[in-house]
Structure formats: C-alpha cells, structure tokens
Write a protein that holds these residues in place. Sequence first.
Motif, mmCIF file in Angstrom:
data_model
loop_
_atom_site.group_PDB
_atom_site.id
_atom_site.type_symbol
_atom_site.label_atom_id
_atom_site.label_comp_id
_atom_site.label_asym_id
_atom_site.label_seq_id
_atom_site.Cartn_x
_atom_site.Cartn_y
_atom_site.Cartn_z
ATOM 1 N N TRP A 23 -56.317 -17.832 -5.454
ATOM 2 C CA TRP A 23 -56.463 -19.010 -6.316
ATOM 3 C C TRP A 23 -55.716 -20.124 -5.594
ATOM 4 N N ILE A 24 -56.478 -21.013 -4.979
ATOM 5 C CA ILE A 24 -55.913 -22.070 -4.162
ATOM 6 C C ILE A 24 -56.013 -23.391 -4.921
ATOM 7 N N VAL A 25 -54.890 -24.075 -5.025
ATOM 8 C CA VAL A 25 -54.810 -25.314 -5.793
ATOM 9 C C VAL A 25 -54.261 -26.426 -4.906
ATOM 10 N N ALA A 26 -54.874 -27.609 -4.977
ATOM 11 C CA ALA A 26 -54.438 -28.746 -4.179
ATOM 12 C C ALA A 26 -53.090 -29.264 -4.680
ATOM 13 N N THR A 27 -52.260 -29.726 -3.733
ATOM 14 C CA THR A 27 -50.965 -30.333 -4.080
ATOM 15 C C THR A 27 -50.825 -31.656 -3.330
ATOM 16 N N GLY A 28 -49.665 -32.277 -3.450
ATOM 17 C CA GLY A 28 -49.448 -33.558 -2.783
ATOM 18 C C GLY A 28 -49.456 -33.454 -1.275
ATOM 19 N N ASP A 29 -49.158 -32.271 -0.755
ATOM 20 C CA ASP A 29 -49.192 -32.033 0.684
ATOM 21 C C ASP A 29 -49.460 -30.557 0.890
ATOM 22 N N GLY A 30 -50.628 -30.219 1.402
ATOM 23 C CA GLY A 30 -51.015 -28.831 1.543
ATOM 24 C C GLY A 30 -51.572 -28.279 0.239
ATOM 25 N N ALA A 31 -51.646 -26.968 0.159
ATOM 26 C CA ALA A 31 -52.207 -26.331 -1.033
ATOM 27 C C ALA A 31 -51.352 -25.136 -1.429
ATOM 28 N N LEU A 32 -51.463 -24.767 -2.699
ATOM 29 C CA LEU A 32 -50.687 -23.666 -3.256
ATOM 30 C C LEU A 32 -51.613 -22.476 -3.479
ATOM 31 N N SER A 33 -51.251 -21.346 -2.847
ATOM 32 C CA SER A 33 -51.979 -20.101 -3.064
ATOM 33 C C SER A 33 -51.209 -19.285 -4.089
ATOM 34 N N ILE A 34 -51.709 -19.256 -5.308
ATOM 35 C CA ILE A 34 -51.020 -18.576 -6.402
ATOM 36 C C ILE A 34 -51.275 -17.074 -6.312
ATOM 37 N N ARG A 35 -50.224 -16.280 -6.383
ATOM 38 C CA ARG A 35 -50.349 -14.832 -6.188
ATOM 39 C C ARG A 35 -50.146 -14.026 -7.474
ATOM 40 N N ARG A 36 -49.233 -14.478 -8.328
ATOM 41 C CA ARG A 36 -48.900 -13.699 -9.527
ATOM 42 C C ARG A 36 -48.545 -14.655 -10.652
ATOM 43 N N VAL A 37 -49.024 -14.354 -11.871
ATOM 44 C CA VAL A 37 -48.843 -15.278 -12.998
ATOM 45 C C VAL A 37 -48.458 -14.521 -14.269
ATOM 46 N N LEU A 38 -47.992 -15.297 -15.234
ATOM 47 C CA LEU A 38 -47.655 -14.750 -16.552
ATOM 48 C C LEU A 38 -48.273 -15.669 -17.609
ATOM 49 N N PRO A 39 -49.439 -15.291 -18.155
ATOM 50 C CA PRO A 39 -50.054 -16.102 -19.211
ATOM 51 C C PRO A 39 -49.277 -15.953 -20.515
ATOM 52 N N PRO A 40 -49.368 -16.930 -21.413
ATOM 53 C CA PRO A 40 -48.657 -16.832 -22.696
ATOM 54 C C PRO A 40 -49.119 -15.625 -23.506
ATOM 55 N N GLY A 41 -48.153 -14.853 -24.000
ATOM 56 C CA GLY A 41 -48.475 -13.697 -24.824
ATOM 57 C C GLY A 41 -48.998 -12.493 -24.066
ATOM 58 N N LYS A 42 -48.982 -12.546 -22.728
ATOM 59 C CA LYS A 42 -49.501 -11.445 -21.915
ATOM 60 C C LYS A 42 -48.410 -10.902 -21.002
ATOM 61 N N LYS A 43 -48.747 -9.827 -20.288
ATOM 62 C CA LYS A 43 -47.854 -9.291 -19.282
ATOM 63 C C LYS A 43 -48.123 -9.965 -17.940
ATOM 64 N N ALA A 44 -47.144 -9.880 -17.046
ATOM 65 C CA ALA A 44 -47.327 -10.421 -15.707
ATOM 66 C C ALA A 44 -48.490 -9.711 -15.029
ATOM 67 N N MET A 45 -49.259 -10.470 -14.242
ATOM 68 C CA MET A 45 -50.433 -9.876 -13.595
ATOM 69 C C MET A 45 -50.707 -10.522 -12.244
ATOM 70 N N ALA A 46 -51.382 -9.759 -11.379
ATOM 71 C CA ALA A 46 -51.833 -10.298 -10.101
ATOM 72 C C ALA A 46 -52.877 -11.366 -10.370
ATOM 73 N N VAL A 47 -52.969 -12.343 -9.471
ATOM 74 C CA VAL A 47 -53.889 -13.451 -9.707
ATOM 75 C C VAL A 47 -55.349 -12.977 -9.717
ATOM 76 N N SER A 48 -55.647 -11.892 -9.003
ATOM 77 C CA SER A 48 -57.016 -11.368 -9.005
ATOM 78 C C SER A 48 -57.439 -10.941 -10.417
ATOM 79 N N ASP A 49 -56.513 -10.317 -11.154
ATOM 80 C CA ASP A 49 -56.800 -9.911 -12.530
ATOM 81 C C ASP A 49 -56.933 -11.136 -13.433
#
Length: 315
Positions: free
Chosen positions: A275-301
């Motif tokens: 999951w690649i997101v544009a930033t002010g300089d370069g891009a951010l490749s997000i690897r792991r997230v925690l959605p509200p009310g959920k457990k931590a998960m890999a970005v693929s999930d």
Amino acid sequence: MRIVFMGTPDFTVPILEALDKAGHDIAMVVTQPDAPVGRKAKLTPPPAKVWAADKNIPVFQPRRMKDEGVYGTLKDCNADVFIVAAFGQLLPGDVLNIPRFGCINIHASLLPKYRGASPIQWAILNGDEITGVTIMQMGEGLDDGDILLQKTIPVSDDDTGESLFDKLAVLGGEAITEALSLLSEGRLSAVPQDEALATHVKKIDKSLGKLDLGRPAAELVRYIRGLYPWPGTFVTFRDKPLKILSARAVSAEAFGIDASDTVCGKTISASGEYWIVATGDGALSIRRVLPPGKKAMAVSDFLRGYHVTIDDILS
C-alpha cells in the motif's frame, strides 16, 4: 556497595537485575505509587516494585520526595549511594546529600544531548545514528550533573521506541555496574557537561502521533518507529483513524508516479502486500496497521478486507 535504588518503569528491571547479579546490596527500592492502568483503571504496581517484591527487598512509595518522613526513611538505609533511573520525581537537595557517594543517575542519552523526558524516542524521531546511556552525578538541576561514564550503541533502521528502550535498559545495567566498580576503586572521574551543547526534549504526548503526509516519507517513518508502541501514529482513512504500526520510505518514481503531480496522502498502489501512499517527498509503503476496533494486521489483509483503491486518500 549498599544501594538505595529509585526507579519506576520497565526500563529499571534490567538495571536492577544487573546490580543484583553484580552482588550489590540493594537495601530498598523507591518507586512511584501504584497507578490505575487500562480502561478498567485497575490499580497496578510499577515494574520496579514487582521486581523488588519478588526478591523480598523493601519498597518505599512516597507521593512526593519532600513529604514528611521521606528524608528519615532514606537516611536510615545507611546506603553508600543512591542509584536513580527513570524515577519520575526530582530529588531535593537534602536527599541528594544523604549517601557518601551522592546520587547517581542513569540517563538514556549521551548528555548533554537530550536532557529531559523521552530521550529514547527523540533519538529516533531526529534520525540519530548513535545513542547511548550516561551515568551522571546528580545535582538539583535537570540532567545537568557531571558525567561519570558513557556507553554508546548504534540506532538501527529497524529500531522502534520499544526495541531501543529495551537495548538501552540492558546497556544501562552494564554501565552502572562498571561505574560502581570504578567508584569503589577511586577511579571514576567526573567531567562537567558542556552547556553550549545542551539540548532539551519535551515529553511525548498523543499529539505527536498525528502524521502529516505533507512531510517527507523518511521523516514519517522515523515517527512511526519512534512512537511505537505508545502513543502510536495515525492517519485518517475513510473518516476514521487508522494506526500505522510499520512502514518504509520508498521512491514514488519506482511505481511510475510523478510525485510532484500527486496529492499528498493519495494511494499510488494498493495490491498484494503493498500500500503505497504519496507524501511531501517520496512515498510511504505501509506494512502493518491497526484499524479501530480491530486487531493489528498485515497491510495485505487490510487491503483485502477494506478493498482499498487508488481513489483512497489518507489525511
């Protein structure tokens, strides 16, 4: 040596273990009062107290070091030295003068850099390649006492606030046992800090965790690493907060994107494990997230479950 140890969080436990293993007589552990923890506000003893109780070492938990009876209690310990690490309270002058070798502090930075709270996190936030611990003679000022000994370690690209905290706790234990050995032999020299090089850092709070995707990707990654696990970093995704637990800085051009023409926060790619997101300089490749009310998960999930597309913009 006979020691009174003053400290509170997890950081203190490896230091206490090192002092105990080295054969020092820990007469008392002084720590903060038990505090409410978690959503249920369960009254919980600090880690230093838990360690001391397991070793049958007396524990003292004054609310204020200037309270009546504190001076007498500490003086009655007949300690050679007071060792302080992440205690959370300033020591008044009369307490500093009780032991014959004074009070020695273990500070998790290379003083005079990063005086004050949260030096571990700020070393990562500022992109330092080297950090360490300082053993210092305490005075009444904030981390401005004479330097007795320092030890350094590299800050790796994978270090988080948590992992660096653990490494420096172990290093602190090594440093203080070495310092006490030199002190007992009369071979520990005090070197005044260079005030011209002094820097101060503020306490970490939740406001630092709000990511500004207009900033360079490399800086955002440092904040994601440095503020993990607390307070954590987050963006807004579909009008709800989304915690970012792990990410890497990458080149937008590698994905065939002209970053200068791309809105900061816009999804450049969302497929498979990326999951690649544009930033002010370069891009951010997000690897792991925690959605509200959920457990931590890999970005693929997360990508599969939330059907992320290039129309999604993080803010």
